[in-house]
Design a protein around this motif. Structure first.
Motif, PDB file in Angstrom:
ATOM      1  N   LEU A  76      -4.857  -1.910  -4.710  1.00 44.26           N
ATOM      2  CA  LEU A  76      -5.365  -0.549  -4.547  1.00 44.26           C
ATOM      3  C   LEU A  76      -6.791  -0.532  -3.969  1.00 44.26           C
ATOM      4  N   CYS A  77      -7.191   0.640  -3.532  1.00 46.84           N
ATOM      5  CA  CYS A  77      -8.576   0.895  -3.078  1.00 46.84           C
ATOM      6  C   CYS A  77      -8.987   0.047  -1.875  1.00 46.84           C
ATOM      7  N   SER A 116     -11.439   2.007   0.471  1.00 47.08           N
ATOM      8  CA  SER A 116     -12.019   3.124  -0.272  1.00 47.08           C
ATOM      9  C   SER A 116     -12.885   2.550  -1.386  1.00 47.08           C
ATOM     10  N   ARG A 117     -13.822   3.335  -1.882  1.00 45.56           N
ATOM     11  CA  ARG A 117     -14.656   2.948  -3.012  1.00 45.56           C
ATOM     12  C   ARG A 117     -15.292   1.584  -2.760  1.00 45.56           C
ATOM     13  N   CYS A 177     -13.084   8.072  -2.972  1.00 54.44           N
ATOM     14  CA  CYS A 177     -11.710   7.722  -3.353  1.00 54.44           C
ATOM     15  C   CYS A 177     -10.764   8.484  -2.433  1.00 54.44           C
ATOM     16  N   SER A 178      -9.734   7.812  -1.937  1.00 53.56           N
ATOM     17  CA  SER A 178      -8.832   8.457  -0.979  1.00 53.56           C
ATOM     18  C   SER A 178      -7.717   9.277  -1.647  1.00 53.56           C
ATOM     19  N   ARG A 179      -7.722   9.346  -2.920  1.00 50.90           N
ATOM     20  CA  ARG A 179      -6.930  10.274  -3.740  1.00 50.90           C
ATOM     21  C   ARG A 179      -5.422  10.058  -3.782  1.00 50.90           C
ATOM     22  N   VAL A 180      -4.801   9.633  -2.700  1.00 47.96           N
ATOM     23  CA  VAL A 180      -3.342   9.549  -2.740  1.00 47.96           C
ATOM     24  C   VAL A 180      -2.799   8.123  -2.743  1.00 47.96           C
ATOM     25  N   CYS A 181      -3.658   7.140  -2.461  1.00 46.47           N
ATOM     26  CA  CYS A 181      -3.129   5.766  -2.321  1.00 46.47           C
ATOM     27  C   CYS A 181      -2.586   5.222  -3.627  1.00 46.47           C
ATOM     28  N   CYS A 182      -3.138   5.657  -4.772  1.00 50.12           N
ATOM     29  CA  CYS A 182      -2.582   5.205  -6.050  1.00 50.12           C
ATOM     30  C   CYS A 182      -1.131   5.663  -6.167  1.00 50.12           C
ATOM     31  N   ASP A 227      -8.951   1.574 -11.121  1.00 47.29           N
ATOM     32  CA  ASP A 227      -8.602   2.734 -11.929  1.00 47.29           C
ATOM     33  C   ASP A 227      -7.318   3.268 -11.312  1.00 47.29           C
ATOM     34  N   ARG A 237      -5.446   6.360 -10.370  1.00 45.76           N
ATOM     35  CA  ARG A 237      -5.790   7.781 -10.237  1.00 45.76           C
ATOM     36  C   ARG A 237      -4.584   8.592  -9.778  1.00 45.76           C
TER      37      ARG A 237
HETATM   38  S1  SF4 Z   1      -6.357   6.961  -4.998  1.00 46.47           S
HETATM   39 FE1  SF4 Z   1      -6.325   5.090  -6.182  1.00 46.47          FE
HETATM   40  S2  SF4 Z   1      -6.120   3.469  -4.635  1.00 46.47           S
HETATM   41 FE2  SF4 Z   1      -6.772   5.294  -3.565  1.00 46.47          FE
HETATM   42  S3  SF4 Z   1      -8.984   5.096  -3.473  1.00 46.47           S
HETATM   43 FE3  SF4 Z   1      -8.511   6.359  -5.271  1.00 46.47          FE
HETATM   44  S4  SF4 Z   1      -8.407   4.929  -6.959  1.00 46.47           S
HETATM   45 FE4  SF4 Z   1      -8.298   3.710  -5.084  1.00 46.47          FE
END
Ligand code: SF4
Ligand code: SF4
Ligand code: SF4
Lengths: 225, 347
Positions: free
Chosen positions: B165-166, B169-170, B179-184, B209, B211
């Motif tokens: 993940l991430c 991002s971050r 945080c790119s919000r949807v990748c999790c 984390d 998310r």
């Molecule tokens: S959505 Fe998840 S994977 Fe994507 S940047 Fe935020 S915490 Fe990382």
């Protein structure tokens, strides 16, 4: 460090607080310790992490707690596992520098002559002696089997017949074996000035008083020559 | 004179804005730089959408149909904005398209230029493009969309797969702190899809984390209790080649095991979202403000997230920051309403 018979630290809390204050006052501290994602990237890239129970992430996290007790405990042994390679600083997504923070703590331990620093520096007393007294780090006669077991089975060959082997080196080593090259008394005197001014002699006095005396004998000899 | 509104960008936000405006009788010109409508979901052939795993066709296909077969929406593909100036309360726009160059006066404008997937090759530690079996979520989405589930290197089923993940991002090193919000949730969704296809394989997700906000959390729970996906806390520090044609993920399990080096058959990088050059270009041409994350900047991120710094120009979708398709569609509608009100008030 100092413990009572029950293994409880007898170092007063105020002293531990003072030590942490000294670290935070260091001009590098705020640059090296930012936030922390607790992600473990620093640790994943840290070479000693593969061999010891050691994690730069934990160092950073402990510092973020601002708990002088925790930080004091790390200074005893934990932080000395670091190689100071700064891989952690290169890869931390927060741009922290855990290795740098460790350097700040170690410098305090050395300046104040803590037991931990003495223990770590002990095997280097020969190097320290050569370096401070003559400005050389390693000399040929220091390469002996007892001191360099990690050089492998041929170390005995390397340390035998030094004089002959030195003659074969085309550079002007003057065929001496107790130094890497000949250092003039003028250069040595200048060196001592630098070590005096920069506090290096004082640090050695704190971490290794007997080594300090040996060095001072040489220094006085050279200075009065 | 009938109301004329320009929509720039034919992804979910731009398409929905166009459709809604057409339904209240507004003439829309939709300018799209690519040769197709649908934006990134169409480009990378998204197959199933989170959180309910409905076919993307229901959403993207539906919007493309409604936009493409619409007498009120003039769709210009392979097209660009070549000139832009304000005249009074209106906008004089030059459009370059395969149908020829045209100049037209618009009452208001909606910018919906979307996002770009972060290119993981920019972060060397992941060895993307170095090893065939290191791919990212958009590559996998495309593979899944085309019915390909096998390892890129040898065409065999993967015995184990890691999601990281991430990525992009971050991370201050790549310049993206957000945080790119949807990748999790995309990773969790894809992990489930892979596990359903290869029930015998071990699937890991390495996270800092998780998310999966709001109802996306349901998928996260499902991944653990129904599909036995292993969730490990720790970011991967390095990917190297391993024995037996594997790729090795090296990092710290920060909760349990400490150091790990695990060989995987396949690694999937959850690359995040970036504003992309198209938003920068629009900022330049239209005089829009960018924010510190290199997305377009709304006038007030909370009160009017769809309003730009210029009266009469509105923003919709991922051009103002990472978001889910449903949010982009909602913003398309909000921007359509605002653009219409502006046109009504400034005839
Ligand atoms: S959505 Fe998840 S994977 Fe994507 S940047 Fe935020 S915490 Fe990382
Ligand atoms: S500087 Fe120390 S803590 Fe940092 S990676 Fe190197 S050995 Fe590990
Ligand atoms: S890499 Fe940086 S952010 Fe991550 S755990 Fe280490 S110090 Fe904290």
């Amino acid at each position: 460090m100092e413990y009572d018979e029950k293994g409880v630290s007898i170092v007063p809390l105020d002293f531990k607080k003072e030590i942490f204050k000294e670290a935070r006052k260091d001009f590098r501290y705020d640059e090296y310790v930012l936030g922390c994602l607790n992600c473990g990237v620093c640790t994943g890239g840290c070479p000693p992490h593969r061999f010891f129970d050691f994690s730069p992430r934990i160092v950073l996290q402990n510092l973020k707690t601002k708990d002088p007790e925790l930080i004091w405990t790390m200074m005893d042994e934990y932080i000395w596992a670091c190689f100071q390679c700064f891989t952690c600083a290169m890869i931390c997504p927060f741009l922290n520098n855990p290795g740098g923070a460790i350097a700040i703590l170690r410098e305090i331990a050395v300046r104040r002559g803590f037991e931990s620093a003495r223990k770590v520096l002990k095997p280097y007393s020969r190097v320290l002696l050569k370096l401070t007294a003559y400005g050389n780090q390693l000399s040929p006669d220091m390469i002996q089997p007892d001191f360099f077991p990690d050089w492998g089975p041929d170390i005995s060959y390397a340390s035998a017949d030094l004089k002959v082997k030195r003659k074969a080196i085309p550079m002007p080593t003057l065929q001496i074996t107790n130094l890497s090259w000949d250092v003039s008394p003028e250069a040595m005197k200048e060196l001592y000035e630098i070590f005096d001014e920069s506090g290096v002699f004082k640090i050695i006095e704190a971490v290794d008083p007997s080594l300090y005396e040996i060095i001072m004998d040489i220094v006085e000899d050279v200075r009065s020559s | 004179m009938p109301e004329e509104i320009l929509v720039i960008g034919g992804g979910p936000a731009g398409m929905n804005a166009s459709v809604m405006l057409s339904e209240i009788g507004v003439n829309v010109t939709l300018v799209e730089k690519d040769s197709f409508l649908g934006g990134n979901p169409e480009k990378f052939k998204y197959k199933f959408l989170f959180p309910d795993l409905q076919p993307a066709e229901n959403v993207i296909g539906e919007l493309i149909k409604k936009t493409g077969n619409n007498s009120k929406v003039k769709v210009l593909l392979n097209s660009q904005i070549s000139g832009f100036k304000q005249t009074g309360n209106k906008f004089d726009v030059a459009i370059k398209s395969p149908q020829g160059d045209e100049n037209k006066i618009f009452n208001s404008v909606i910018v919906a230029t979307g996002f770009e997937h972060f290119d993981p090759a920019r972060d060397a530690k992941y060895s993307y493009q170095l090893f065939d079996d290191v791919i990212d979520i958009k590559d996998l989405e495309k593979m899944l969309g085309e019915g390909k589930f096998l390892r890129p290197s040898n065409g065999k089923p993967p015995r184990n797969v890691a999601f990281i993940l991430c990525v992009g991002s971050r991370d201050r090193h790549v310049g993206n702190q957000y945080c790119s919000r949807v990748c999790c949730v995309v990773s969790v969704k894809q992990a489930i899809e892979l596990k359903e296809h290869f029930p015998e394989s071990d699937i890991f997700i390495f996270y800092m984390d998780i998310r999966t906000y709001g109802f996306f959390e349901d998928l996260y729970w499902e991944a653990m209790e129904k599909h036995d996906i292993q969730i490990v806390k720790g970011r991967v520090a390095e990917i190297t080649s391993g024995p037996d044609n594997t790729v090795v993920c090296k990092g710290e399990d920060t909760l349990l095991r400490g150091p790990f080096e695990i060989p995987f058959d396949m690694v999937v990088l959850a690359s995040g979202m970036e504003g992309g050059p198209q938003s920068l270009e629009m900022a330049d041409k239209l005089g829009l403000e960018m924010d510190e994350h290199r997305f377009l900047k709304p006038r007030n991120i909370t009160l009017s997230p769809f309003r730009s710094n210029i009266d009469g120009i509105f923003l919709a979708g991922a051009c103002t920051g990472p978001k889910a398709i449903s949010d982009a569609i909602t913003e398309g509608a909000a921007a359509a309403m605002s653009a219409h009100i502006y046109a009504q008030k400034n005839p």
